[in-house]
Design a protein around this motif. Structure first.
Motif, PDB file in Angstrom:
ATOM      1  N   GLU A  71      -4.906 -13.812   7.542  1.00 16.43           N
ATOM      2  CA  GLU A  71      -4.493 -14.572   6.361  1.00 16.43           C
ATOM      3  C   GLU A  71      -5.010 -13.916   5.079  1.00 16.43           C
ATOM      4  OE1 GLU A  71      -5.496 -15.968   9.176  1.00 16.43           O
ATOM      5  OE2 GLU A  71      -3.558 -16.887   9.622  1.00 16.43           O
ATOM      6  N   SER A  72      -6.294 -13.491   5.125  1.00 12.36           N
ATOM      7  CA  SER A  72      -6.867 -12.929   3.901  1.00 12.36           C
ATOM      8  C   SER A  72      -6.218 -11.597   3.547  1.00 12.36           C
ATOM      9  CB  SER A  72      -8.390 -12.783   4.033  1.00 12.36           C
ATOM     10  OG  SER A  72      -8.692 -11.766   4.954  1.00 12.36           O
ATOM     11  N   ILE A  73      -5.788 -10.845   4.550  1.00 16.47           N
ATOM     12  CA  ILE A  73      -5.094  -9.571   4.301  1.00 16.47           C
ATOM     13  C   ILE A  73      -3.724  -9.856   3.673  1.00 16.47           C
ATOM     14  CG2 ILE A  73      -4.098  -7.504   5.397  1.00 16.47           C
ATOM     15  CD1 ILE A  73      -7.150  -7.489   5.463  1.00 16.47           C
ATOM     16  N   VAL A  74      -3.019 -10.791   4.296  1.00 15.08           N
ATOM     17  CA  VAL A  74      -1.694 -11.153   3.757  1.00 15.08           C
ATOM     18  C   VAL A  74      -1.835 -11.628   2.311  1.00 15.08           C
ATOM     19  CG1 VAL A  74       0.245 -12.758   3.987  1.00 15.08           C
ATOM     20  CG2 VAL A  74      -0.708 -11.665   6.022  1.00 15.08           C
ATOM     21  N   GLU A  75      -2.863 -12.391   2.055  1.00 10.13           N
ATOM     22  CA  GLU A  75      -3.094 -12.928   0.716  1.00 10.13           C
ATOM     23  C   GLU A  75      -3.294 -11.815  -0.318  1.00 10.13           C
ATOM     24  OE1 GLU A  75      -6.382 -15.634   0.645  1.00 10.13           O
ATOM     25  OE2 GLU A  75      -5.654 -16.620  -1.176  1.00 10.13           O
ATOM     26  N   ARG A  76      -3.998 -10.739   0.087  1.00 11.99           N
ATOM     27  CA  ARG A  76      -4.219  -9.632  -0.847  1.00 11.99           C
ATOM     28  C   ARG A  76      -2.919  -8.909  -1.169  1.00 11.99           C
ATOM     29  NH1 ARG A  76      -9.604  -7.663  -1.351  1.00 11.99           N
ATOM     30  NH2 ARG A  76      -8.782  -6.137  -2.814  1.00 11.99           N
ATOM     31  N   PHE A  77      -2.022  -8.818  -0.184  1.00 11.82           N
ATOM     32  CA  PHE A  77      -0.800  -8.039  -0.390  1.00 11.82           C
ATOM     33  C   PHE A  77       0.318  -8.817  -1.072  1.00 11.82           C
ATOM     34  CE2 PHE A  77      -1.250  -3.835   1.464  1.00 11.82           C
ATOM     35  CZ  PHE A  77      -2.457  -3.966   2.145  1.00 11.82           C
ATOM     36  N   LEU A  78       0.348 -10.129  -0.823  1.00 14.51           N
ATOM     37  CA  LEU A  78       1.507 -10.924  -1.238  1.00 14.51           C
ATOM     38  C   LEU A  78       1.921 -10.788  -2.712  1.00 14.51           C
ATOM     39  CD1 LEU A  78       1.437 -14.273   0.758  1.00 14.51           C
ATOM     40  CD2 LEU A  78       3.148 -12.449   0.820  1.00 14.51           C
ATOM     41  N   HIS A 116       2.053  -8.342  -4.488  1.00 18.97           N
ATOM     42  CA  HIS A 116       2.659  -7.040  -4.776  1.00 18.97           C
ATOM     43  C   HIS A 116       3.857  -6.758  -3.882  1.00 18.97           C
ATOM     44  CE1 HIS A 116      -1.053  -6.798  -6.930  1.00 18.97           C
ATOM     45  NE2 HIS A 116      -1.694  -7.022  -5.797  1.00 18.97           N
ATOM     46  N   ALA A 117       3.725  -7.056  -2.600  1.00 20.49           N
ATOM     47  CA  ALA A 117       4.833  -6.860  -1.672  1.00 20.49           C
ATOM     48  C   ALA A 117       4.553  -7.677  -0.429  1.00 20.49           C
ATOM     49  CB  ALA A 117       4.957  -5.379  -1.300  1.00 20.49           C
ATOM     50  N   GLU A 153       2.537  -3.375   7.830  1.00 17.98           N
ATOM     51  CA  GLU A 153       3.880  -2.793   7.857  1.00 17.98           C
ATOM     52  C   GLU A 153       4.785  -3.544   6.882  1.00 17.98           C
ATOM     53  OE1 GLU A 153       3.238  -2.549  12.588  1.00 17.98           O
ATOM     54  OE2 GLU A 153       5.349  -2.535  11.950  1.00 17.98           O
ATOM     55  N   PHE A 154       5.641  -2.770   6.191  1.00 18.29           N
ATOM     56  CA  PHE A 154       6.584  -3.347   5.222  1.00 18.29           C
ATOM     57  C   PHE A 154       8.012  -3.082   5.669  1.00 18.29           C
ATOM     58  CE2 PHE A 154       2.601  -2.669   3.085  1.00 18.29           C
ATOM     59  CZ  PHE A 154       2.447  -3.817   2.345  1.00 18.29           C
ATOM     60  N   ASP A 155       8.935  -3.758   4.991  1.00 19.92           N
ATOM     61  CA  ASP A 155      10.350  -3.577   5.319  1.00 19.92           C
ATOM     62  C   ASP A 155      10.850  -2.190   4.926  1.00 19.92           C
ATOM     63  OD1 ASP A 155      10.928  -5.908   6.560  1.00 19.92           O
ATOM     64  OD2 ASP A 155      11.465  -6.977   4.718  1.00 19.92           O
ATOM     65  N   CYS A 164       4.897   1.461  -1.173  1.00 26.13           N
ATOM     66  CA  CYS A 164       4.428   2.177  -2.361  1.00 26.13           C
ATOM     67  C   CYS A 164       3.847   1.219  -3.387  1.00 26.13           C
ATOM     68  CB  CYS A 164       5.570   2.960  -3.001  1.00 26.13           C
ATOM     69  SG  CYS A 164       5.927   4.470  -2.117  1.00 26.13           S
ATOM     70  N   ARG A 165       4.545   0.102  -3.605  1.00 23.49           N
ATOM     71  CA  ARG A 165       4.063  -0.889  -4.576  1.00 23.49           C
ATOM     72  C   ARG A 165       2.681  -1.389  -4.185  1.00 23.49           C
ATOM     73  NH1 ARG A 165       9.056  -3.378  -4.426  1.00 23.49           N
ATOM     74  NH2 ARG A 165       8.189  -5.212  -3.386  1.00 23.49           N
ATOM     75  N   ALA A 166       2.502  -1.652  -2.882  1.00 17.87           N
ATOM     76  CA  ALA A 166       1.220  -2.161  -2.395  1.00 17.87           C
ATOM     77  C   ALA A 166       0.110  -1.128  -2.602  1.00 17.87           C
ATOM     78  CB  ALA A 166       1.339  -2.542  -0.922  1.00 17.87           C
ATOM     79  N   VAL A 167       0.439   0.136  -2.275  1.00 17.37           N
ATOM     80  CA  VAL A 167      -0.579   1.184  -2.410  1.00 17.37           C
ATOM     81  C   VAL A 167      -0.981   1.348  -3.873  1.00 17.37           C
ATOM     82  CG1 VAL A 167      -1.009   3.671  -2.163  1.00 17.37           C
ATOM     83  CG2 VAL A 167       0.081   2.403  -0.295  1.00 17.37           C
TER      84      VAL A 167
END
Ligand SMILES: [Zn+2]
Length: 581
Positions: A48-55, A57-58, A75-77, A83-86
């Motif tokens: 959950e905390s990982i998803v929260e950090r990414f959300l 941005h992507a 993993e992204f679509d 790239c946006r996340a990085v």
């Protein structure tokens, strides 16, 4: 390059080194998957905390956790999202600062299996079991005061009180009023749709605020029947299921509000279910992207029916109805093995050698036998080669031993012997004037059997007849003098000299001529020389060595016996018991 950039560069180099060590190939061109390092995973960061950090941005498609490591894979679509996340997160933002790198592939061997979202076998989820009006009607009738509130959730009971201390229900104390009236249409609907075979008679209502959960549990088998129903009201939640090994598995299942989850079969009796206490759940949104869904206040209605009888499910390991029986069966099987393989068979195998080492009677046993009145009938229980027979010519004597070979040796020396065990003794009640039972009862593998053997001695003795019992003592070093068994210079404790097959034996192996480390042990008998030498040459005899006072306790609990005398002799605990009837 400023200080901050240098730090990031150093961290990125470390990340690259770590990945190469773990066999993760990094690439400089954008891919759909990034490896996320320094994610704080070993210190408890959640999916959950990982998803929260990414959300912001992507939206990730999948987060793959790596057990015990400080990194995970996101993993992204498409490459653009990655790239946006990085760009947004690599070396930036709040603690823990994440370091991201593109990777071509995810080593499956490293990762946790993807989270299963399918229900465990036996579970059924029915959505829209009621409409919003009924939901609101039920919620409006529930009051949650300070009364009955629990630490992590609030609870109310109808029909019967559920006792959280015992995880069971007192079937003799129904609550007045039974199930509430508003429950009726719901129960009727569940039965009409064949979701419930029997009418529930117990209702537990829990209220979970965001951040609250319930620890994983299996509802007590003996408390409730086959089907448990959990109706969710007010908000969705994620329920986690777990199947114990062997065949261990987990599943995280989304329970929408106004749904009914029916747990039957494996899902009811084998899998545990629980709700992780947190404020949001990771859920798959439109198109399969992961999103973080905040939890609302959820009210659950748990409908169950009291069992009122023992459970006969197919999962005895989880079954409280069968636990005591299963334990008893295991103990009985072990004691059979110990007494047959590690006592009866061993004496049969070592009989000749054993007999050669048994000449000199212990003086106090000899004294007991010599002072019996002329014409007494003496029974020697576990007579071995008969070394205590024939000491007093004025007695009638019979020896009993379960080893046919030892009995034959005794007979060859002119004694009357009977091949039989001591449970039961092949002797009429009240028939003998005296018994000796020397170094026998410590070969019985349970307290019940040892006590029963003493009771047998009492049974065959005439009223006021006496038995002398010797058992090996746990305490081989009493007072200033050690028992002869402990030889000087060899008083090391421990497991040295353990045979190679020790792992295959049911109990620890005692090291000869050292102090006992525990009461139930295997004591090696080394056969020397000759054709009778078996492959290992070592036979393990089972002993229960007695602690001080234990023999007297057993004699008292046997019933019908009075302890006339007890003492320590030659490393044994000894007692003179009298038939008190
Ligand atoms: Zn059961």
């Amino acid at each position: 390059m400023d200080k901050q950039d240098k730090k990031i560069r150093r961290k990125k180099q470390r990340t690259a080194a770590l990945c190469s060590k773990e066999g993760i190939s990094l690439t400089s061109h954008p891919t759909q998957t990034v490896v996320v390092c320094n994610a704080g995973l070993t210190t408890g960061a959640s999916r959950e905390s990982i998803v929260e950090r990414f959300l912001p941005h992507a939206s990730p498609r999948r987060v793959r956790m790596v057990p015990g490591r400080q990194f995970c894979f996101v993993e992204f679509d498409d490459e653009e999202s990655a790239c946006r996340a990085v760009e947004a997160l690599d070396g930036r933002g709040c603690e823990p600062v994440l370091y991201l790198a593109f990777t071509e592939s995810v080593p499956d061997a490293l990762c946790c299996p993807p989270v299963a979202t399918a229900l465990p076998p036996g579970a059924t989820l029915v959505t829209n079991i009621m409409d919003e009006t009924e939901e609101q009607n039920i919620l409006s009738q529930l009051t949650f005061g300070d009364d009955g509130s629990m630490k992590h959730r609030q609870v109310q009971h109808f029909g019967y009180e559920f006792d959280y201390a015992t995880n069971n229900v007192d079937a003799t104390r129904p609550l007045p009023g039974g199930l509430p009236a508003w429950c009726e249409p719901l129960v009727e609907r569940l039965q009409a749709r064949h979701l419930l075979a029997e009418r529930p008679d117990q209702l537990t209502i829990n209220r979970y605020l965001p951040g609250q959960g319930i620890p994983p549990h299996v509802d007590t088998h003996s408390a409730f029947t086959d089907q448990l129903v959990s109706v969710s009201l007010g908000a969705d939640t994620t329920m986690e299921f777990s199947r114990p090994p062997p065949g261990g598995a987990t599943a995280a299942v989304r329970l929408p509000r106004r749904s009914a989850l029916v747990m039957d079969g494996e899902a009811r009796y084998l899998w545990s279910h629980g709700i992780v206490p947190r404020k949001s759940d990771v859920t798959a949104g439109v198109g399969g992207d992961l999103t973080l869904t905040p939890r609302g206040t959820r009210v659950s209605l748990t409908l169950r029916r009291l069992r009122r009888a023992a459970c006969h499910c197919r999962h005895p390991q989880q079954c409280d109805s069968r636990q005591p029986a299963a334990d008893a069966e295991q103990t009985a099987a072990l004691s059979r093995t110990l007494e047959s393989t590690h006592v009866a068979q061993v004496y049969e195998n070592i009989a000749d050698h054993f007999s050669c080492t048994r000449h000199k009677p212990w003086p106090r046993v000899e004294q007991f036998v010599r002072t019996l009145p002329t014409g007494s009938l003496l029974l020697d229980v576990g007579c071995g080669n008969g070394k205590y027979l024939g000491l007093n010519r004025h007695l009638f004597e019979v020896g009993v031993d379960q080893s046919a070979r030892l009995c034959a040796i005794g007979r060859a020396r002119g004694h009357q012997t009977v091949t039989a065990g001591c449970l039961p003794l092949p002797v009429r009640s009240g028939a003998v004037d005296a018994c000796i039972c020397i170094a026998v009862i410590h070969h019985l593998a349970t307290r019940e059997r040892r006590t029963a053997a003493l009771r047998e001695l009492g049974r065959v003795l005439r009223p006021a007849g006496r038995a002398l019992v010797y058992v090996w003592a746990l305490e081989q070093r009493l007072g200033a003098r050690s028992a002869g068994y402990l030889k000087r210079g060899r008083q090391r404790a421990g497991a040295d000299g353990r045979p190679e097959d020790a792992a295959a034996l049911p109990l620890p192996v005692h090291t000869n001529r050292t102090e006992f480390q525990q009461q139930d042990v295997l004591v090696p008998w080394k056969l020397r020389g000759g054709a009778e030498l078996l492959p290992s040459g070592v036979h393990h005899r089972y002993y229960h060595v007695y602690r001080q006072g234990e023999l007297e306790e057993d004699a008292r609990s046997a019933g019908g016996l009075v302890v006339r005398e007890s003492y320590y002799d030659q490393g044994n605990w000894c007692a003179v018991l009298e038939n008190a009837s």
